[in-house]
Design a protein around this motif. Structure first.
Motif, PDB file in Angstrom:
ATOM      1  N   ASN A   1       0.809  -1.002  -0.020  1.00  0.00           N
ATOM      2  CA  ASN A   1      -0.023   0.125  -0.070  1.00  0.00           C
ATOM      3  C   ASN A   1       0.738   0.962   0.349  1.00  0.00           C
ATOM      4  O   ASN A   1       0.310   2.590   0.229  1.00  0.00           O
ATOM      5  CB  ASN A   1      -0.949   0.255   0.874  1.00  0.00           C
ATOM      6  N   ASN A   2       1.977   1.041   0.018  1.00  0.00           N
ATOM      7  CA  ASN A   2       2.930   2.499  -0.165  1.00  0.00           C
ATOM      8  C   ASN A   2       2.949   3.312  -1.528  1.00  0.00           C
ATOM      9  O   ASN A   2       3.943   3.761  -1.763  1.00  0.00           O
ATOM     10  CB  ASN A   2       4.426   2.049   0.341  1.00  0.00           C
ATOM     11  N   GLY A   3       2.138   2.687  -2.218  1.00  0.00           N
ATOM     12  CA  GLY A   3       2.618   3.057  -4.315  1.00  0.00           C
ATOM     13  C   GLY A   3       2.714   4.717  -4.160  1.00  0.00           C
ATOM     14  O   GLY A   3       3.375   5.019  -5.024  1.00  0.00           O
ATOM     15  N   GLY A   4       1.838   5.289  -3.772  1.00  0.00           N
ATOM     16  CA  GLY A   4       1.138   6.181  -3.988  1.00  0.00           C
ATOM     17  C   GLY A   4       0.633   6.388  -5.407  1.00  0.00           C
ATOM     18  O   GLY A   4      -0.351   5.918  -6.018  1.00  0.00           O
ATOM     19  N   THR A   5       1.595   6.871  -6.603  1.00  0.00           N
ATOM     20  CA  THR A   5       1.991   6.350  -7.450  1.00  0.00           C
ATOM     21  C   THR A   5       1.961   5.837  -8.472  1.00  0.00           C
ATOM     22  O   THR A   5       2.386   5.086  -9.778  1.00  0.00           O
ATOM     23  CB  THR A   5       1.675   8.240  -8.292  1.00  0.00           C
ATOM     24  N   GLY A   6       3.149   4.719  -7.448  1.00  0.00           N
ATOM     25  CA  GLY A   6       3.888   3.972  -8.202  1.00  0.00           C
ATOM     26  C   GLY A   6       3.010   2.853  -8.586  1.00  0.00           C
ATOM     27  O   GLY A   6       2.355   2.463  -7.599  1.00  0.00           O
ATOM     28  N   VAL A   7       3.695   1.473  -9.761  1.00  0.00           N
ATOM     29  CA  VAL A   7       2.730   0.519 -10.054  1.00  0.00           C
ATOM     30  C   VAL A   7       3.724  -0.729  -9.931  1.00  0.00           C
ATOM     31  O   VAL A   7       3.075  -1.888  -9.630  1.00  0.00           O
ATOM     32  CB  VAL A   7       1.994   0.731 -11.339  1.00  0.00           C
ATOM     33  N   LEU A   8       5.177  -0.270  -9.727  1.00  0.00           N
ATOM     34  CA  LEU A   8       6.010  -1.155  -9.337  1.00  0.00           C
ATOM     35  C   LEU A   8       7.158  -2.227  -8.049  1.00  0.00           C
ATOM     36  O   LEU A   8       7.104  -0.878  -7.622  1.00  0.00           O
ATOM     37  CB  LEU A   8       6.704  -1.396 -10.950  1.00  0.00           C
ATOM     38  N   LEU A   9       6.777  -3.078  -7.835  1.00  0.00           N
ATOM     39  CA  LEU A   9       7.844  -3.197  -6.319  1.00  0.00           C
ATOM     40  C   LEU A   9       8.793  -3.714  -6.978  1.00  0.00           C
ATOM     41  O   LEU A   9       8.798  -4.829  -8.260  1.00  0.00           O
ATOM     42  CB  LEU A   9       6.999  -4.576  -6.108  1.00  0.00           C
ATOM     43  N   ASP A  10      10.539  -3.947  -6.296  1.00  0.00           N
ATOM     44  CA  ASP A  10      11.729  -4.364  -6.910  1.00  0.00           C
ATOM     45  C   ASP A  10      11.266  -4.893  -5.774  1.00  0.00           C
ATOM     46  O   ASP A  10      12.664  -5.137  -4.524  1.00  0.00           O
ATOM     47  CB  ASP A  10      12.115  -2.676  -6.926  1.00  0.00           C
ATOM     48  N   PRO A  11      11.729  -6.452  -6.741  1.00  0.00           N
ATOM     49  CA  PRO A  11      10.928  -7.394  -5.802  1.00  0.00           C
ATOM     50  C   PRO A  11      13.223  -8.292  -5.425  1.00  0.00           C
ATOM     51  O   PRO A  11      14.173  -8.387  -6.137  1.00  0.00           O
ATOM     52  CB  PRO A  11      11.326  -8.223  -6.381  1.00  0.00           C
ATOM     53  N   LEU A  12      13.089  -8.855  -4.557  1.00  0.00           N
ATOM     54  CA  LEU A  12      15.108  -9.616  -3.529  1.00  0.00           C
ATOM     55  C   LEU A  12      13.979 -11.070  -3.179  1.00  0.00           C
ATOM     56  O   LEU A  12      13.639 -10.559  -2.370  1.00  0.00           O
ATOM     57  CB  LEU A  12      15.418  -9.178  -3.119  1.00  0.00           C
ATOM     58  N   CYS A  13      14.289 -11.967  -3.469  1.00  0.00           N
ATOM     59  CA  CYS A  13      13.793 -12.969  -3.297  1.00  0.00           C
ATOM     60  C   CYS A  13      14.542 -14.158  -2.069  1.00  0.00           C
ATOM     61  O   CYS A  13      15.611 -14.784  -3.517  1.00  0.00           O
ATOM     62  CB  CYS A  13      12.738 -14.107  -4.361  1.00  0.00           C
ATOM     63  N   TYR A  14      14.631 -14.569  -1.368  1.00  0.00           N
ATOM     64  CA  TYR A  14      15.667 -15.594  -1.025  1.00  0.00           C
ATOM     65  C   TYR A  14      14.949 -16.092  -1.242  1.00  0.00           C
ATOM     66  O   TYR A  14      13.656 -16.881  -0.071  1.00  0.00           O
ATOM     67  CB  TYR A  14      15.735 -15.073   0.332  1.00  0.00           C
ATOM     68  N   ILE A  15      15.878 -17.878  -1.196  1.00  0.00           N
ATOM     69  CA  ILE A  15      14.490 -19.031  -1.593  1.00  0.00           C
ATOM     70  C   ILE A  15      15.701 -19.898  -0.584  1.00  0.00           C
ATOM     71  O   ILE A  15      16.904 -20.276  -1.328  1.00  0.00           O
ATOM     72  CB  ILE A  15      15.144 -19.568  -3.118  1.00  0.00           C
ATOM     73  N   PHE A  16      15.910 -20.647   0.296  1.00  0.00           N
ATOM     74  CA  PHE A  16      16.010 -21.746   0.807  1.00  0.00           C
ATOM     75  C   PHE A  16      15.137 -22.553   1.871  1.00  0.00           C
ATOM     76  O   PHE A  16      14.041 -22.142   1.769  1.00  0.00           O
ATOM     77  CB  PHE A  16      16.723 -21.130   1.949  1.00  0.00           C
ATOM     78  N   LYS A  17      15.778 -23.666   2.368  1.00  0.00           N
ATOM     79  CA  LYS A  17      14.695 -24.915   2.840  1.00  0.00           C
ATOM     80  C   LYS A  17      14.640 -24.714   4.146  1.00  0.00           C
ATOM     81  O   LYS A  17      16.292 -23.936   4.566  1.00  0.00           O
ATOM     82  CB  LYS A  17      15.144 -26.347   2.430  1.00  0.00           C
ATOM     83  N   ALA A  18      14.009 -24.215   5.345  1.00  0.00           N
ATOM     84  CA  ALA A  18      13.616 -24.123   6.735  1.00  0.00           C
ATOM     85  C   ALA A  18      13.201 -25.219   7.916  1.00  0.00           C
ATOM     86  O   ALA A  18      11.912 -25.599   6.572  1.00  0.00           O
ATOM     87  CB  ALA A  18      14.205 -22.128   7.078  1.00  0.00           C
TER      88      ALA A  18
END
Length: 490
Positions: free
Chosen positions: A133-150
């Motif tokens: 919900n932080n977008g304001g006029t923005g529409v795109l998120l810049d994501p980093l995915c950590y993928i691992f098993k735990a």
């Protein structure tokens, strides 16, 4: 940006990652310096072409090599490759392995759909819902995915932690990212325990806002000074040598046991419709601090150089390894930033070792090994019309060429019967200055030092054409060379 331990915000999560374990074992990393054509559209930042086969092959390679850490640069991985991973659990990282995958941009609705489609009793997908919900006029998120098993509540699960960039890139080149992105709030810190190695990522421009403040210290339980860290800085960065990024690395390397891995898109990455590259030189690097590096032998430096891992240092104990800016995938072995508690006789931080470097084979749709990677030095000599036989001789290694240029520049100092002038740590051209300007003669991938390299060639030319041709200009200490030497050489 708020730093949070991931094990404190996900209940009953038990993390045990190899790269974060304090011991004397080496860890391996697979770094993907993706080369492509980057595009910024109305609803997407990412690849201009379909790169799913390339990233699928990268994941397959990371799995087969069983690497401790795999990483990709900002905005690089297409989401259909993440979907491909999740279609078959055998494609996912092995137990105790960590993949830090920066993906193409995604909208808030798309990330909600991704979570709905893939979270189940064996897969946990976590991101901070409030950030959508932080977008304001923005529409795109810049994501980093950590993928691992735990483990969570005794069940072994695939964990996908998604971190969104908290600070947009500068607006002098283009305000496009600022205008379109939805900002995140959190930087997630991974750890096995309060006493393990810690790992976090600052995505590209977040590095410009990083500092060791009281608030930062409180957020990480005042464990900055005492704990070892691996800090990732994945980028889509046309100006990786900007003062902001230099200061980020400088800030971190004031402290012990803090390793920095910068990973940008490869050099010559383009922007559609532009004649000049969007990224000329990647400046991807591995930086660390130690007094343990062994300078008595050249072997590791030579082997690394052949595989596109180039060494420099900042006295007294900060070490830089730059990745060849045009190669894409590097398999690297390294010591951990700390193996505290181990027998001191078993510990020595000699730095990373390039095991293999790979290029993309379009016909085979796979990565293939490059045995020796060109360093561009001969092209530099040709461009500036240097015909010195020693510099052009491929059988003479780059360290000996650096030794020769240091001698020719008069940049060699000795004390009494000191015989160690020839070691890398004693040669001035291997020294990086405080602003990361690289002085090396045989490293041609630094836009800041071209003038210095040309100056070196001019000095060699003066010696050959003006001094060696006039025996009266040679001092008595070099009398044996009078009329007996026509070119600077060994």
């Amino acid at each position: 940006m708020i730093f949070k331990f991931i094990d404190t915000i996900i209940n009953n999560l038990n993390i045990n990652l190899e790269v974060l374990t304090k011991d004397t074992n080496l860890y391996t990393s697979l770094l993907f310096q993706h080369k492509g054509s980057f595009i910024a559209e109305e609803t997407r930042f990412g690849n201009n072409e379909d790169c799913r086969d390339k990233f699928n092959a990268f994941f397959t390679l990371a799995k087969s090599k069983n690497v401790s850490l795999a990483a990709t640069p900002e905005y690089s991985c297409p989401w259909n490759s993440i979907e491909w991973l999740l279609e078959n659990k055998d494609r996912l990282p092995n137990q105790s392995k960590l993949w830090a995958i920066c993906c193409e941009s995604i909208t808030p609705q798309e990330i909600r759909t991704f979570k709905q489609n893939h979270e189940d009793e064996n897969t946990l997908v976590y991101f901070d819902e409030t950030e959508l919900n932080n977008g304001g006029t923005g529409v795109l998120l810049d994501p980093l995915c950590y993928i691992f098993k735990a483990e969570q509540n005794g069940i072994n699960k695939t964990i996908i932690i998604i971190q969104f960039k908290t600070l947009h890139m500068g607006v002098w080149g283009s305000p496009e990212e600022r205008d379109k992105y939805v900002f995140g709030n959190n930087i997630y810190v991974l750890r096995n325990s309060p006493n393990s190695i810690f790992l976090f990522s600052n995505i590209c421009s977040e590095a410009t806002d990083f500092s060791i403040t009281e608030a930062f210290q409180e957020q990480i339980d005042n464990r900055w000074d005492d704990n070892p860290y691996i800090i990732l800085n994945p980028q889509m960065n046309p100006k990786p040598s900007h003062d902001y990024f230099v200061n980020f690395r400088k800030t971190i390397l004031k402290y012990s046991n803090k390793d920095v891995i910068t990973l940008n898109w490869a050099g010559k990455t383009m922007y559609p419709g532009k004649a000049d590259p969007l990224i000329e030189l990647s400046k991807s690097s591995i930086l660390f601090k130690t007094s343990d590096v062994e300078f008595d032998r050249d072997t590791m430096f030579l082997n690394n150089h052949k595989k596109g891992l180039y060494y420099m240092h900042l006295k007294p104990n900060i070490h830089y390894y730059y990745l060849n800016p045009y190669a894409e995938v590097f398999l690297i072995s390294n010591q951990k930033p700390s193996s505290a508690g181990a027998n001191p006789a078993l510990i020595r931080r000699t730095g990373p070792e390039a095991l293999k470097v790979y290029k993309w084979n379009v016909e085979d749709v796979d990565f293939e090994v490059i045995s020796v990677l060109g360093d561009g030095f001969n092209d530099f000599l040709t461009e500036y019309k240097c015909n010195n036989k020693i510099f052009q001789d491929s059988e003479i290694n780059f360290i000996d060429k650096e030794r020769l240029i240091n001698l020719s520049l008069g940049k060699v100092t000795t004390k009494r019967d000191d015989k160690g002038w020839h070691k890398i740590d004693r040669l001035e051209t291997f020294q990086v200055d405080a602003n990361e300007k690289i002085k090396r003669f045989t490293y041609v991938y630094d836009e800041l030092s071209l003038e210095d390299r040309i100056k070196y060639l001019e000095i060699i030319e003066d010696i050959n054409s003006k001094i060696l041709t006039d025996q009266n200009l040679l001092p008595d200490s070099l009398s044996s060379f009078k009329n007996n030497c026509s070119e600077v050489m060994f």
